[in-house]
Structures are given as C-alpha cells and as structure tokens.
Write a protein that holds these residues in place. Structure first.
Motif, PDB file in Angstrom:
ATOM      1  N   MET A  88       3.602   0.143   5.723  1.00 24.07           N
ATOM      2  CA  MET A  88       2.771   0.951   4.828  1.00 24.07           C
ATOM      3  C   MET A  88       1.350   0.413   4.810  1.00 24.07           C
ATOM      4  SD  MET A  88       3.128   1.396   0.694  1.00 24.07           S
ATOM      5  CE  MET A  88       1.812   2.159  -0.250  1.00 24.07           C
ATOM      6  N   LYS A  89       0.376   1.309   4.894  1.00 22.89           N
ATOM      7  CA  LYS A  89      -1.015   0.917   4.804  1.00 22.89           C
ATOM      8  C   LYS A  89      -1.821   2.042   4.170  1.00 22.89           C
ATOM      9  CE  LYS A  89      -5.005  -0.744   7.417  1.00 22.89           C
ATOM     10  NZ  LYS A  89      -5.545  -1.144   8.737  1.00 22.89           N
ATOM     11  N   ILE A  90      -2.562   1.721   3.122  1.00 21.09           N
ATOM     12  CA  ILE A  90      -3.459   2.671   2.487  1.00 21.09           C
ATOM     13  C   ILE A  90      -4.854   2.443   3.051  1.00 21.09           C
ATOM     14  CG2 ILE A  90      -4.471   3.443   0.308  1.00 21.09           C
ATOM     15  CD1 ILE A  90      -1.914   2.431  -1.094  1.00 21.09           C
ATOM     16  N   ASP A  91      -5.366   3.411   3.780  1.00 21.81           N
ATOM     17  CA  ASP A  91      -6.690   3.285   4.374  1.00 21.81           C
ATOM     18  C   ASP A  91      -7.771   3.349   3.296  1.00 21.81           C
ATOM     19  OD1 ASP A  91      -5.873   3.020   6.992  1.00 21.81           O
ATOM     20  OD2 ASP A  91      -5.982   5.164   7.421  1.00 21.81           O
ATOM     21  N   ILE A  92      -8.749   2.462   3.382  1.00 20.34           N
ATOM     22  CA  ILE A  92      -9.827   2.415   2.405  1.00 20.34           C
ATOM     23  C   ILE A  92     -11.119   2.967   3.005  1.00 20.34           C
ATOM     24  CG2 ILE A  92     -11.112   0.982   0.785  1.00 20.34           C
ATOM     25  CD1 ILE A  92      -8.084   1.027   0.330  1.00 20.34           C
ATOM     26  N   GLY A 116      -3.755   5.040 -15.749  1.00 18.92           N
ATOM     27  CA  GLY A 116      -3.486   6.462 -15.795  1.00 18.92           C
ATOM     28  C   GLY A 116      -2.967   7.003 -14.480  1.00 18.92           C
ATOM     29  N   ARG A 117      -3.541   6.532 -13.374  1.00 22.18           N
ATOM     30  CA  ARG A 117      -3.111   7.053 -12.078  1.00 22.18           C
ATOM     31  C   ARG A 117      -1.739   6.520 -11.695  1.00 22.18           C
ATOM     32  NH1 ARG A 117      -7.998   7.732  -8.137  1.00 22.18           N
ATOM     33  NH2 ARG A 117      -7.853   5.458  -7.926  1.00 22.18           N
ATOM     34  N   MET A 118      -1.446   5.264 -12.042  1.00 19.45           N
ATOM     35  CA  MET A 118      -0.097   4.746 -11.790  1.00 19.45           C
ATOM     36  C   MET A 118       0.933   5.546 -12.581  1.00 19.45           C
ATOM     37  SD  MET A 118      -0.459   0.575 -11.412  1.00 19.45           S
ATOM     38  CE  MET A 118      -0.803   0.345 -13.148  1.00 19.45           C
ATOM     39  N   LYS A 119       0.591   5.887 -13.816  1.00 24.45           N
ATOM     40  CA  LYS A 119       1.505   6.682 -14.640  1.00 24.45           C
ATOM     41  C   LYS A 119       1.734   8.060 -14.023  1.00 24.45           C
ATOM     42  CE  LYS A 119       2.162   8.307 -19.405  1.00 24.45           C
ATOM     43  NZ  LYS A 119       1.566   8.352 -20.773  1.00 24.45           N
ATOM     44  N   CYS A 120       0.664   8.678 -13.549  1.00 23.57           N
ATOM     45  CA  CYS A 120       0.767   9.988 -12.900  1.00 23.57           C
ATOM     46  C   CYS A 120       1.604   9.912 -11.630  1.00 23.57           C
ATOM     47  CB  CYS A 120      -0.633  10.505 -12.586  1.00 23.57           C
ATOM     48  SG  CYS A 120      -0.693  12.013 -11.597  1.00 23.57           S
ATOM     49  N   VAL A 121       1.323   8.919 -10.798  1.00 29.11           N
ATOM     50  CA  VAL A 121       2.052   8.769  -9.541  1.00 29.11           C
ATOM     51  C   VAL A 121       3.530   8.525  -9.806  1.00 29.11           C
ATOM     52  CG1 VAL A 121       2.373   7.209  -7.574  1.00 29.11           C
ATOM     53  CG2 VAL A 121       0.082   8.040  -8.152  1.00 29.11           C
ATOM     54  N   ASP A 122       3.854   7.671 -10.753  1.00 33.47           N
ATOM     55  CA  ASP A 122       5.262   7.411 -11.093  1.00 33.47           C
ATOM     56  C   ASP A 122       5.953   8.680 -11.588  1.00 33.47           C
ATOM     57  OD1 ASP A 122       5.237   4.746 -10.382  1.00 33.47           O
ATOM     58  OD2 ASP A 122       4.907   4.009 -12.424  1.00 33.47           O
ATOM     59  N   LYS A 152      10.335  14.066  -8.319  1.00 36.54           N
ATOM     60  CA  LYS A 152      10.448  14.535  -6.929  1.00 36.54           C
ATOM     61  C   LYS A 152       9.467  15.673  -6.627  1.00 36.54           C
ATOM     62  CE  LYS A 152      15.268  13.111  -6.284  1.00 36.54           C
ATOM     63  NZ  LYS A 152      15.302  12.259  -7.495  1.00 36.54           N
ATOM     64  N   MET A 153       8.201  15.407  -6.939  1.00 36.60           N
ATOM     65  CA  MET A 153       7.169  16.419  -6.704  1.00 36.60           C
ATOM     66  C   MET A 153       5.913  15.804  -6.109  1.00 36.60           C
ATOM     67  SD  MET A 153       6.458  17.189 -10.776  1.00 36.60           S
ATOM     68  CE  MET A 153       5.168  18.399 -10.491  1.00 36.60           C
ATOM     69  N   THR A 154       6.071  14.723  -5.357  1.00 36.21           N
ATOM     70  CA  THR A 154       4.933  14.098  -4.690  1.00 36.21           C
ATOM     71  C   THR A 154       4.408  15.014  -3.577  1.00 36.21           C
ATOM     72  OG1 THR A 154       6.517  12.889  -3.299  1.00 36.21           O
ATOM     73  CG2 THR A 154       5.610  11.729  -5.213  1.00 36.21           C
ATOM     74  N   PRO A 155       3.125  14.914  -3.255  1.00 37.67           N
ATOM     75  CA  PRO A 155       2.527  15.836  -2.274  1.00 37.67           C
ATOM     76  C   PRO A 155       3.239  15.879  -0.926  1.00 37.67           C
ATOM     77  CG  PRO A 155       0.800  14.698  -3.472  1.00 37.67           C
ATOM     78  CD  PRO A 155       2.096  14.050  -3.891  1.00 37.67           C
ATOM     79  N   ASN A 156       3.762  14.737  -0.465  1.00 40.13           N
ATOM     80  CA  ASN A 156       4.420  14.722   0.848  1.00 40.13           C
ATOM     81  C   ASN A 156       5.623  15.648   0.903  1.00 40.13           C
ATOM     82  OD1 ASN A 156       5.503  12.586  -0.958  1.00 40.13           O
ATOM     83  ND2 ASN A 156       6.964  12.259   0.705  1.00 40.13           N
ATOM     84  N   TYR A 171       1.211   0.112  -5.780  1.00 35.05           N
ATOM     85  CA  TYR A 171       1.787   1.094  -4.860  1.00 35.05           C
ATOM     86  C   TYR A 171       2.468   0.412  -3.680  1.00 35.05           C
ATOM     87  CZ  TYR A 171      -1.287   4.196  -7.528  1.00 35.05           C
ATOM     88  OH  TYR A 171      -1.914   4.859  -8.544  1.00 35.05           O
ATOM     89  N   TYR A 172       1.901  -0.706  -3.229  1.00 36.14           N
ATOM     90  CA  TYR A 172       2.550  -1.466  -2.164  1.00 36.14           C
ATOM     91  C   TYR A 172       3.885  -2.017  -2.636  1.00 36.14           C
ATOM     92  CZ  TYR A 172      -1.454  -1.313   1.014  1.00 36.14           C
ATOM     93  OH  TYR A 172      -2.442  -0.889   1.878  1.00 36.14           O
ATOM     94  N   SER A 173       3.923  -2.517  -3.868  1.00 36.35           N
ATOM     95  CA  SER A 173       5.166  -3.092  -4.397  1.00 36.35           C
ATOM     96  C   SER A 173       6.256  -2.043  -4.541  1.00 36.35           C
ATOM     97  CB  SER A 173       4.906  -3.764  -5.753  1.00 36.35           C
ATOM     98  OG  SER A 173       4.682  -2.808  -6.787  1.00 36.35           O
ATOM     99  N   LYS A 174       5.855  -0.792  -4.770  1.00 32.09           N
ATOM    100  CA  LYS A 174       6.799   0.315  -4.907  1.00 32.09           C
ATOM    101  C   LYS A 174       7.095   0.999  -3.572  1.00 32.09           C
ATOM    102  CE  LYS A 174       7.389   0.566  -9.455  1.00 32.09           C
ATOM    103  NZ  LYS A 174       8.701   0.585 -10.125  1.00 32.09           N
ATOM    104  N   ASN A 175       6.372   0.574  -2.538  1.00 36.98           N
ATOM    105  CA  ASN A 175       6.509   1.180  -1.203  1.00 36.98           C
ATOM    106  C   ASN A 175       6.240   2.687  -1.238  1.00 36.98           C
ATOM    107  OD1 ASN A 175       6.923   1.025   1.591  1.00 36.98           O
ATOM    108  ND2 ASN A 175       9.070   1.609   1.396  1.00 36.98           N
ATOM    109  N   TYR A 176       5.165   3.066  -1.914  1.00 40.08           N
ATOM    110  CA  TYR A 176       4.761   4.469  -1.954  1.00 40.08           C
ATOM    111  C   TYR A 176       3.978   4.783  -0.676  1.00 40.08           C
ATOM    112  CZ  TYR A 176       6.050   4.686  -6.939  1.00 40.08           C
ATOM    113  OH  TYR A 176       6.728   4.684  -8.144  1.00 40.08           O
ATOM    114  N   SER A 177       4.690   4.857   0.401  1.00 45.07           N
ATOM    115  CA  SER A 177       4.075   5.004   1.723  1.00 45.07           C
ATOM    116  C   SER A 177       3.450   6.375   1.941  1.00 45.07           C
ATOM    117  CB  SER A 177       5.111   4.727   2.816  1.00 45.07           C
ATOM    118  OG  SER A 177       6.220   5.588   2.687  1.00 45.07           O
ATOM    119  N   TRP A 178       3.703   7.312   1.048  1.00 45.18           N
ATOM    120  CA  TRP A 178       3.125   8.655   1.171  1.00 45.18           C
ATOM    121  C   TRP A 178       1.659   8.696   0.718  1.00 45.18           C
ATOM    122  CZ3 TRP A 178       1.802  10.252  -3.739  1.00 45.18           C
ATOM    123  CH2 TRP A 178       2.494   9.638  -4.813  1.00 45.18           C
ATOM    124  N   ILE A 179       1.163   7.629   0.112  1.00 44.51           N
ATOM    125  CA  ILE A 179      -0.253   7.576  -0.272  1.00 44.51           C
ATOM    126  C   ILE A 179      -1.060   7.176   0.953  1.00 44.51           C
ATOM    127  CG2 ILE A 179      -1.975   6.481  -1.745  1.00 44.51           C
ATOM    128  CD1 ILE A 179       0.218   6.054  -3.827  1.00 44.51           C
TER     129      ILE A 179
END
Length: 273
Positions: A1-5, A169-175, A181-185, A207-215
């Motif tokens: 997983m890698k989030i491009d900056i 706020g964004r972590m709460k939204c993402v979680d 089960k409504m993430t953009p991916n 997000y890395y700790s949660k492995n949210y690889s869709w970000i």
C-alpha cells in the motif's frame, strides 16, 4: 500500500520541492495568473491533478468559474480535473458537477475523453454530505472522489478550523464508509484526500495501520507552509494549526529551508516504515 503525495509549494520552489512527489496538484487560478507556474505544470512529466482553487477562494464558497477552469486545462493539459463544487452545499454541488462535466464535454471533446474527473462531496452535516456523496459516487463520468479538508470535518466533526479536526473528521468519515461498505473503490472510483492539517502525518499513518489500500493519493502544502512558519513535525504532528493560505510568491530563507526540508523528509518517509 502506498498513498501518493502531491506536494504544494510556492512558485520559486516547484522544481526543488513540488517535484518530489509521484503526482502533482496544480491550481487553476495560478495557471492563469503566473507564467512561471504555468510553464512548470505544462512541462511536468508527472501525473497532474488540476484543482479548481476552491480552497484558495474559500471566502467565495467555490473555485474559479468553469470557463476559466477550461482555459487553465487547455493550457496545461492535466491528467485529472476537480469538477467545480460549492462549499458546504451538497445539492448545489451535485448540480455543479453535472453542469461542469457537461460543459467540458460540449466545449472540448478531446479534453473530456482524455481526462479524469474528480467530484468533491460537500455538506454541513454528515447526512447532507453522505447524500451528496451517494449521488456523486455513482455518476458515470466521475472517476475520482475527493475528500475535502473543509467539508468532511465540518460534517463529521463539528468544524474545520480547530487543530486536528481535518484528521479526526476525515478518519471518522473514512471509517464510516468502510463500515457501511460504501467506499469509492466499490463503485469503481479512486479516492483522493484534499489537503491536510497539523496532524496530517498521523492521519495517513492511521490509514496505513488499517490497510486502507483503496486511498490513492493526498495533496498537501502542510510541510511547506508549516516549515516557513518555523513549525516542525514531531511525532506526526505540529504543535499548533496554521490556517493561513500558502504564499505562492514565497522564497525560502536558508533557515526556513531547513525546517521545510525536515518536514518533507517526514512526509516522504511515512509510507516506508
């Protein structure tokens, strides 16, 4: 997983600092008003997102008009364009995104066919934001969903101005999106995080700790702006929030450069650990 900056900097430091990311983010109003800035983004080989400058014109509630966004896009030919959103207004944003994409399609079919479009959900409450999101994420011509550093904390955490509120706020939204089960991916869309706050490194670490690889990616001026204000990132955060906008004419002194570089190192190595 890698989030491009995508690193956002002043014009004098585009080649030295903005170019350090795998992707970049340009701003429509700067492309039209700064020849050096426009030349850089016209020639960069990296994947470029062109923002409509809504954050920079926060006081007006929206970015530059759609004809100016089109003009800037024709000039720089970005890979991706942020459709015009209306700050904190979900229903108007849905209408604006539809109108903007239709406008681009009618005015420049080649640009429409070769460019991705990012839609940015808006709202003042979680219900309004989610209603906007649910409409945008199923739009056929929308390729990317952008999670705003303004609307998301405003909707999910009460306000967007206090220290750490963008992150919380964004972590709460993402979680919430994950839990339901409504993430953009799941709708075949990519995800981009628009901006960051004083705890932006902590946000990405979560997000890395949660492995949210869709970000997919995140843009930020945080390491640059905080650096020239003598705010160093320690343990993933700065000691206070800075609300002032980036000075696009800023030329760093040697002292400022040291803190900026230290901050960049922190951001650039976050996904290596």
């Amino acid at each position: 997983m890698k989030i491009d900056i995508c690193f956002i900097t002043s014009t004098p430091h585009l080649t030295s600092h903005a170019a350090l990311g795998h992707r970049e983010l340009s701003l429509a109003h700067m492309l039209l008003g700064d020849k050096e800035y426009a030349q850089y983004y016209t020639n960069t080989p990296r994947y470029t997102i062109m923002d409509n400058s809504a954050f920079e014109f926060e006081h007006t509630g929206r970015g530059v008009p759609q004809d100016m966004v089109l003009e800037a896009a024709k000039l720089s030919r970005p890979n991706e364009i942020c459709a015009i959103d209306v700050l904190f207004n979900g229903s108007d944003t849905v209408a604006s995104v539809k109108e903007f994409i239709s406008f681009i399609k009618s005015q420049d079919s080649q640009l429409f066919e070769t460019t991705k479009f990012m839609a940015i959900p808006q709202g003042k409450t979680a219900d309004e934001w989610l209603d906007c999101y649910e409409k945008l994420v199923v739009m056929e011509d929308v390729d990317v969903i952008g999670l705003s550093k303004l609307a998301v904390p405003e909707s999910f955490y009460g306000n967007h101005t206090d220290a750490g509120n963008c992150t919380e706020g964004r972590m709460k939204c993402v979680d919430f999106l994950v839990e339901h089960k409504m993430t953009p991916n799941l709708f075949d869309k990519e995800t981009h995080l628009l901006g960051s706050d004083d705890r932006g490194v902590q946000e990405l670490s979560y997000y890395y700790s949660k492995n949210y690889s869709w970000i997919r990616s995140n843009d930020t001026s945080m390491p640059f702006v905080y650096g020239y204000n003598n705010k160093k990132i320690v343990d993933g955060k700065a000691d206070d929030i800075i609300l002032e906008k980036l000075d696009f004419n800023k030329k760093l002194s040697m002292v400022e450069m040291k803190t900026v570089d230290d901050n960049f190192i922190t951001w650039r190595t976050i996904n290596v650990n």
